[in-house]
Write an enzyme that holds these catalytic residues in place. Structure first.
Site, PDB file in Angstrom:
ATOM      1  N   TYR A  56      52.172  39.305  34.934  1.00  0.00           N
ATOM      2  CA  TYR A  56      51.610  39.131  36.284  1.00  0.00           C
ATOM      3  C   TYR A  56      52.759  38.868  37.271  1.00  0.00           C
ATOM      4  CZ  TYR A  56      47.068  38.558  33.920  1.00  0.00           C
ATOM      5  OH  TYR A  56      45.944  38.734  33.152  1.00  0.00           O
ATOM      6  N   PRO A 201      35.392  38.476  35.592  1.00  0.00           N
ATOM      7  CA  PRO A 201      33.978  38.073  35.476  1.00  0.00           C
ATOM      8  C   PRO A 201      33.172  38.364  36.739  1.00  0.00           C
ATOM      9  CG  PRO A 201      35.361  36.145  35.830  1.00  0.00           C
ATOM     10  CD  PRO A 201      36.299  37.307  35.619  1.00  0.00           C
ATOM     11  N   LEU A 202      33.884  38.618  37.861  1.00  0.00           N
ATOM     12  CA  LEU A 202      33.190  38.984  39.107  1.00  0.00           C
ATOM     13  C   LEU A 202      33.322  40.483  39.382  1.00  0.00           C
ATOM     14  CD1 LEU A 202      34.325  35.938  41.275  1.00  0.00           C
ATOM     15  CD2 LEU A 202      32.024  36.378  40.373  1.00  0.00           C
ATOM     16  N   ALA A 203      33.696  41.247  38.341  1.00  0.00           N
ATOM     17  CA  ALA A 203      33.915  42.687  38.507  1.00  0.00           C
ATOM     18  C   ALA A 203      34.863  42.941  39.687  1.00  0.00           C
ATOM     19  CB  ALA A 203      32.582  43.426  38.672  1.00  0.00           C
ATOM     20  N   GLY A 205      35.382  41.349  42.307  1.00  0.00           N
ATOM     21  CA  GLY A 205      34.830  41.091  43.640  1.00  0.00           C
ATOM     22  C   GLY A 205      33.570  41.890  43.927  1.00  0.00           C
ATOM     23  N   LEU A 207      30.784  41.857  42.575  1.00  0.00           N
ATOM     24  CA  LEU A 207      29.526  41.108  42.418  1.00  0.00           C
ATOM     25  C   LEU A 207      29.389  39.952  43.406  1.00  0.00           C
ATOM     26  CD1 LEU A 207      29.407  40.996  38.496  1.00  0.00           C
ATOM     27  CD2 LEU A 207      27.967  42.367  40.031  1.00  0.00           C
ATOM     28  N   THR A 208      30.324  39.810  44.317  1.00  0.00           N
ATOM     29  CA  THR A 208      30.317  38.627  45.189  1.00  0.00           C
ATOM     30  C   THR A 208      29.445  38.793  46.426  1.00  0.00           C
ATOM     31  OG1 THR A 208      32.223  39.405  46.443  1.00  0.00           O
ATOM     32  CG2 THR A 208      32.682  38.024  44.500  1.00  0.00           C
ATOM     33  N   GLY A 209      29.087  40.028  46.763  1.00  0.00           N
ATOM     34  CA  GLY A 209      28.265  40.259  47.943  1.00  0.00           C
ATOM     35  C   GLY A 209      29.076  40.539  49.195  1.00  0.00           C
ATOM     36  N   LYS A 210      30.392  40.396  49.121  1.00  0.00           N
ATOM     37  CA  LYS A 210      31.153  40.632  50.363  1.00  0.00           C
ATOM     38  C   LYS A 210      31.471  42.100  50.570  1.00  0.00           C
ATOM     39  CE  LYS A 210      35.553  39.176  48.649  1.00  0.00           C
ATOM     40  NZ  LYS A 210      36.514  38.157  48.741  1.00  0.00           N
TER      41      LYS A 210
HETATM   42  N1  LIG Z   1      43.593  40.018  29.579  1.00  0.00           N
HETATM   43  C1  LIG Z   1      43.538  41.009  30.438  1.00  0.00           C
HETATM   44  O1  LIG Z   1      43.825  42.155  30.115  1.00  0.00           O
HETATM   45  C2  LIG Z   1      43.141  40.695  31.849  1.00  0.00           C
HETATM   46  C3  LIG Z   1      42.842  41.756  32.730  1.00  0.00           C
HETATM   47  C4  LIG Z   1      42.437  41.433  34.036  1.00  0.00           C
HETATM   48  C5  LIG Z   1      42.363  40.096  34.430  1.00  0.00           C
HETATM   49  N2  LIG Z   1      42.694  39.084  33.552  1.00  0.00           N
HETATM   50  C6  LIG Z   1      42.601  37.658  33.944  1.00  0.00           C
HETATM   51  O2  LIG Z   1      41.290  37.428  34.466  1.00  0.00           O
HETATM   52  C7  LIG Z   1      41.397  36.901  35.791  1.00  0.00           C
HETATM   53  C8  LIG Z   1      40.209  37.361  36.612  1.00  0.00           C
HETATM   54  O3  LIG Z   1      40.052  38.783  36.594  1.00  0.00           O
HETATM   55  P1  LIG Z   1      40.282  39.684  37.903  1.00  0.00           P
HETATM   56  O4  LIG Z   1      41.215  39.011  38.804  1.00  0.00           O
HETATM   57  O5  LIG Z   1      40.586  41.054  37.423  1.00  0.00           O
HETATM   58  O6  LIG Z   1      38.822  39.811  38.541  1.00  0.00           O
HETATM   59  P2  LIG Z   1      37.700  38.802  39.125  1.00  0.00           P
HETATM   60  O7  LIG Z   1      37.983  37.420  38.749  1.00  0.00           O
HETATM   61  O8  LIG Z   1      36.424  39.421  38.699  1.00  0.00           O
HETATM   62  O9  LIG Z   1      37.842  39.031  40.707  1.00  0.00           O
HETATM   63  C9  LIG Z   1      38.783  38.333  41.438  1.00  0.00           C
HETATM   64  C10 LIG Z   1      38.700  38.703  42.916  1.00  0.00           C
HETATM   65  O10 LIG Z   1      37.382  38.539  43.422  1.00  0.00           O
HETATM   66  C11 LIG Z   1      37.428  37.942  44.720  1.00  0.00           C
HETATM   67  N3  LIG Z   1      36.774  36.629  44.589  1.00  0.00           N
HETATM   68  C12 LIG Z   1      36.986  35.681  43.641  1.00  0.00           C
HETATM   69  N4  LIG Z   1      36.157  34.633  43.803  1.00  0.00           N
HETATM   70  C13 LIG Z   1      35.382  34.936  44.874  1.00  0.00           C
HETATM   71  C14 LIG Z   1      34.334  34.260  45.506  1.00  0.00           C
HETATM   72  N5  LIG Z   1      33.859  33.097  45.071  1.00  0.00           N
HETATM   73  N6  LIG Z   1      33.758  34.851  46.598  1.00  0.00           N
HETATM   74  C15 LIG Z   1      34.183  36.040  47.043  1.00  0.00           C
HETATM   75  N7  LIG Z   1      35.189  36.738  46.467  1.00  0.00           N
HETATM   76  C16 LIG Z   1      35.791  36.186  45.390  1.00  0.00           C
HETATM   77  C17 LIG Z   1      38.894  37.844  45.107  1.00  0.00           C
HETATM   78  O11 LIG Z   1      39.353  39.055  45.716  1.00  0.00           O
HETATM   79  P3  LIG Z   1      39.132  39.505  47.248  1.00  0.00           P
HETATM   80  O12 LIG Z   1      39.025  38.252  48.064  1.00  0.00           O
HETATM   81  O13 LIG Z   1      40.288  40.335  47.601  1.00  0.00           O
HETATM   82  O14 LIG Z   1      37.857  40.306  47.194  1.00  0.00           O
HETATM   83  C18 LIG Z   1      39.571  37.768  43.767  1.00  0.00           C
HETATM   84  O15 LIG Z   1      40.881  38.236  43.789  1.00  0.00           O
HETATM   85  C19 LIG Z   1      42.777  37.376  36.295  1.00  0.00           C
HETATM   86  O16 LIG Z   1      43.288  36.583  37.343  1.00  0.00           O
HETATM   87  C20 LIG Z   1      43.595  37.249  35.032  1.00  0.00           C
HETATM   88  O17 LIG Z   1      43.984  35.898  34.833  1.00  0.00           O
HETATM   89  C21 LIG Z   1      43.050  39.385  32.264  1.00  0.00           C
END
Ligand SMILES: NC(=O)c1ccc[n+]([C@@H]2O[C@H](COP(=O)([O-])OP(=O)(O)OC[C@H]3O[C@@H](n4cnc5c(N)ncnc54)[C@H](OP(=O)(O)O)[C@@H]3O)[C@@H](O)[C@H]2O)c1
Length: 316
Positions: A56, A201-203, A205, A207-210
């Site tokens: 990262y 887990p939020l796909a 973003g 799934l957040t509605g924004k």
């Molecule tokens: N092991 C692996 O291969 C792997 C792969 C991917 C991720 N990960 C880990 O999993 C974590 C999470 O996955 P991810 O970052 O891919 O996706 P995510 O958690 O599903 O989505 C994160 C994004 O959603 C938005 N968000 C988060 N909380 C919110 C809220 N409460 N309300 C509105 N928008 C919100 C933000 O982006 P915006 O504000 O720009 O919309 C944020 O950057 C990563 O940080 C990483 O640590 C691991």
């Protein structure tokens, strides 16, 4: 905050962790002070599981996490999970890469070292890197071993390489519209008494509605090519987001909180690690734990999400 045992380790980690891939060029959060505020807010709300990785920001995320925890004097209260990628899994590199992670994280021991993905181009034998990780546990440089993005057959083989330790967790993509992990991975971790760390887990973003069908920005981050935001997929996701909002109103919860709670309600083995770009995201996501969707609401979301067919091959 609600806590869950990580595997059978006796360690209590927050059911909602903090993902920190966001601290990288991929997601655009490259300002240390902004990252520190996010981490400080997470700790304040009882989030003690922080997930990072060597790749990262090519070390930036580990560096930010380590620096913030040091400056906040919070080492005792945090459980740090990082990951070593598939290309650094020779016996020598496992040790060298871990040493570099320890330096960036500014700790004596990493709580959970995960293999980020299996080696696919370098032909490292599974037992070579698993035994190297086990040696790091003996040396006190890491405390527990986890896997990420491993198919169950390989995870089982990797676990069998260990003489004294157990794989304690499997980290995989898992959210309400990408549920393939339920077919093999969730039963596997439950059967072995491991934890499933749900990434995206939020796909990302969706799934957040924004984001709405009329307002999907031209993403300049890692989501630029994410098929979830293609109209053919997002048009299917949107009715689910509206249902998340409708159900959330009954509980005084946001769509993101309902989406995360649905995963936590599905299995006690699940721990979610949403990424955050602002402290407000952390506040919102922390509110996903400590309550339960009713069975009827859980089922309604289950059935609606099962009608969604995400396609990753996009025909233009
Ligand atoms: N092991 C692996 O291969 C792997 C792969 C991917 C991720 N990960 C880990 O999993 C974590 C999470 O996955 P991810 O970052 O891919 O996706 P995510 O958690 O599903 O989505 C994160 C994004 O959603 C938005 N968000 C988060 N909380 C919110 C809220 N409460 N309300 C509105 N928008 C919100 C933000 O982006 P915006 O504000 O720009 O919309 C944020 O950057 C990563 O940080 C990483 O640590 C691991």
């Amino acid at each position: 905050m609600e806590y869950r045992e990580l595997g059978q380790t006796g360690e209590k980690v927050s059911a909602v962790g903090l993902g920190t891939w966001q601290f990288s060029e991929s997601w655009g959060l490259t300002n240390y002070e902004a990252a520190k505020q996010i981490i400080a807010k997470a700790l304040e709300l009882g989030i003690n599981l922080i997930d990072t990785a060597i790749v990262y920001g090519n070390g930036m995320s580990e560096d930010f996490v380590g620096r913030a925890i040091k400056e906040l004097g919070a080492r005792e209260q945090v459980f740090i999970a990082t990951k070593i990628p598939g290309q650094y899994l020779s016996e020598d590199d496992v040790l060298r890469a871990t040493r570099a992670s320890l330096r960036r994280l500014r700790v004596d021991a990493i709580d959970l070292m995960q293999v980020h993905w299996p080696p696919c181009w370098h032909n490292f034998p599974t037992c070579e890197y698993m035994r190297a990780l086990e040696r790091l546990v003996s040396m006190g440089l890491i405390r527990y071993i986890g896997l990420s993005d491993f198919p169950v057959e390989l995870a089982e083989a990797a676990n069998a390489c260990l003489a004294r330790e157990q794989v304690v967790s499997l980290q995989v993509r898992y959210n309400l519209v990408e549920r393939a992990a339920e077919k093999e991975m969730l039963p596997f971790v439950e059967g072995y008494g491991m934890s499933l760390l749900a990434w995206s887990p939020l796909a990302q973003g969706a799934l957040t509605g924004k984001y709405t069908p009329d307002n999907i920005p031209k993403f300049e981050d890692v989501r630029a090519g994410n098929p979830l935001f293609h109209p053919s997929n997002f048009s299917q996701i949107w009715p689910l987001v509206q249902k998340l909002r409708e159900i959330g109103q009954k509980y005084g919860k946001t769509p993101a909180q309902v989406a995360l709670n649905w995963l936590l309600t599905t299995s006690d083995a699940v721990i979610v690690i949403p990424g955050a770009k602002r402290p407000e995201h952390v506040i919102d996501n922390a509110g996903a734990a400590g309550w339960r969707l009713s069975y009827d609401d859980w089922l309604e979301l289950d059935q609606l999400s099962k009608s969604i067919r995400i396609r990753y091959y996009i025909e233009e």
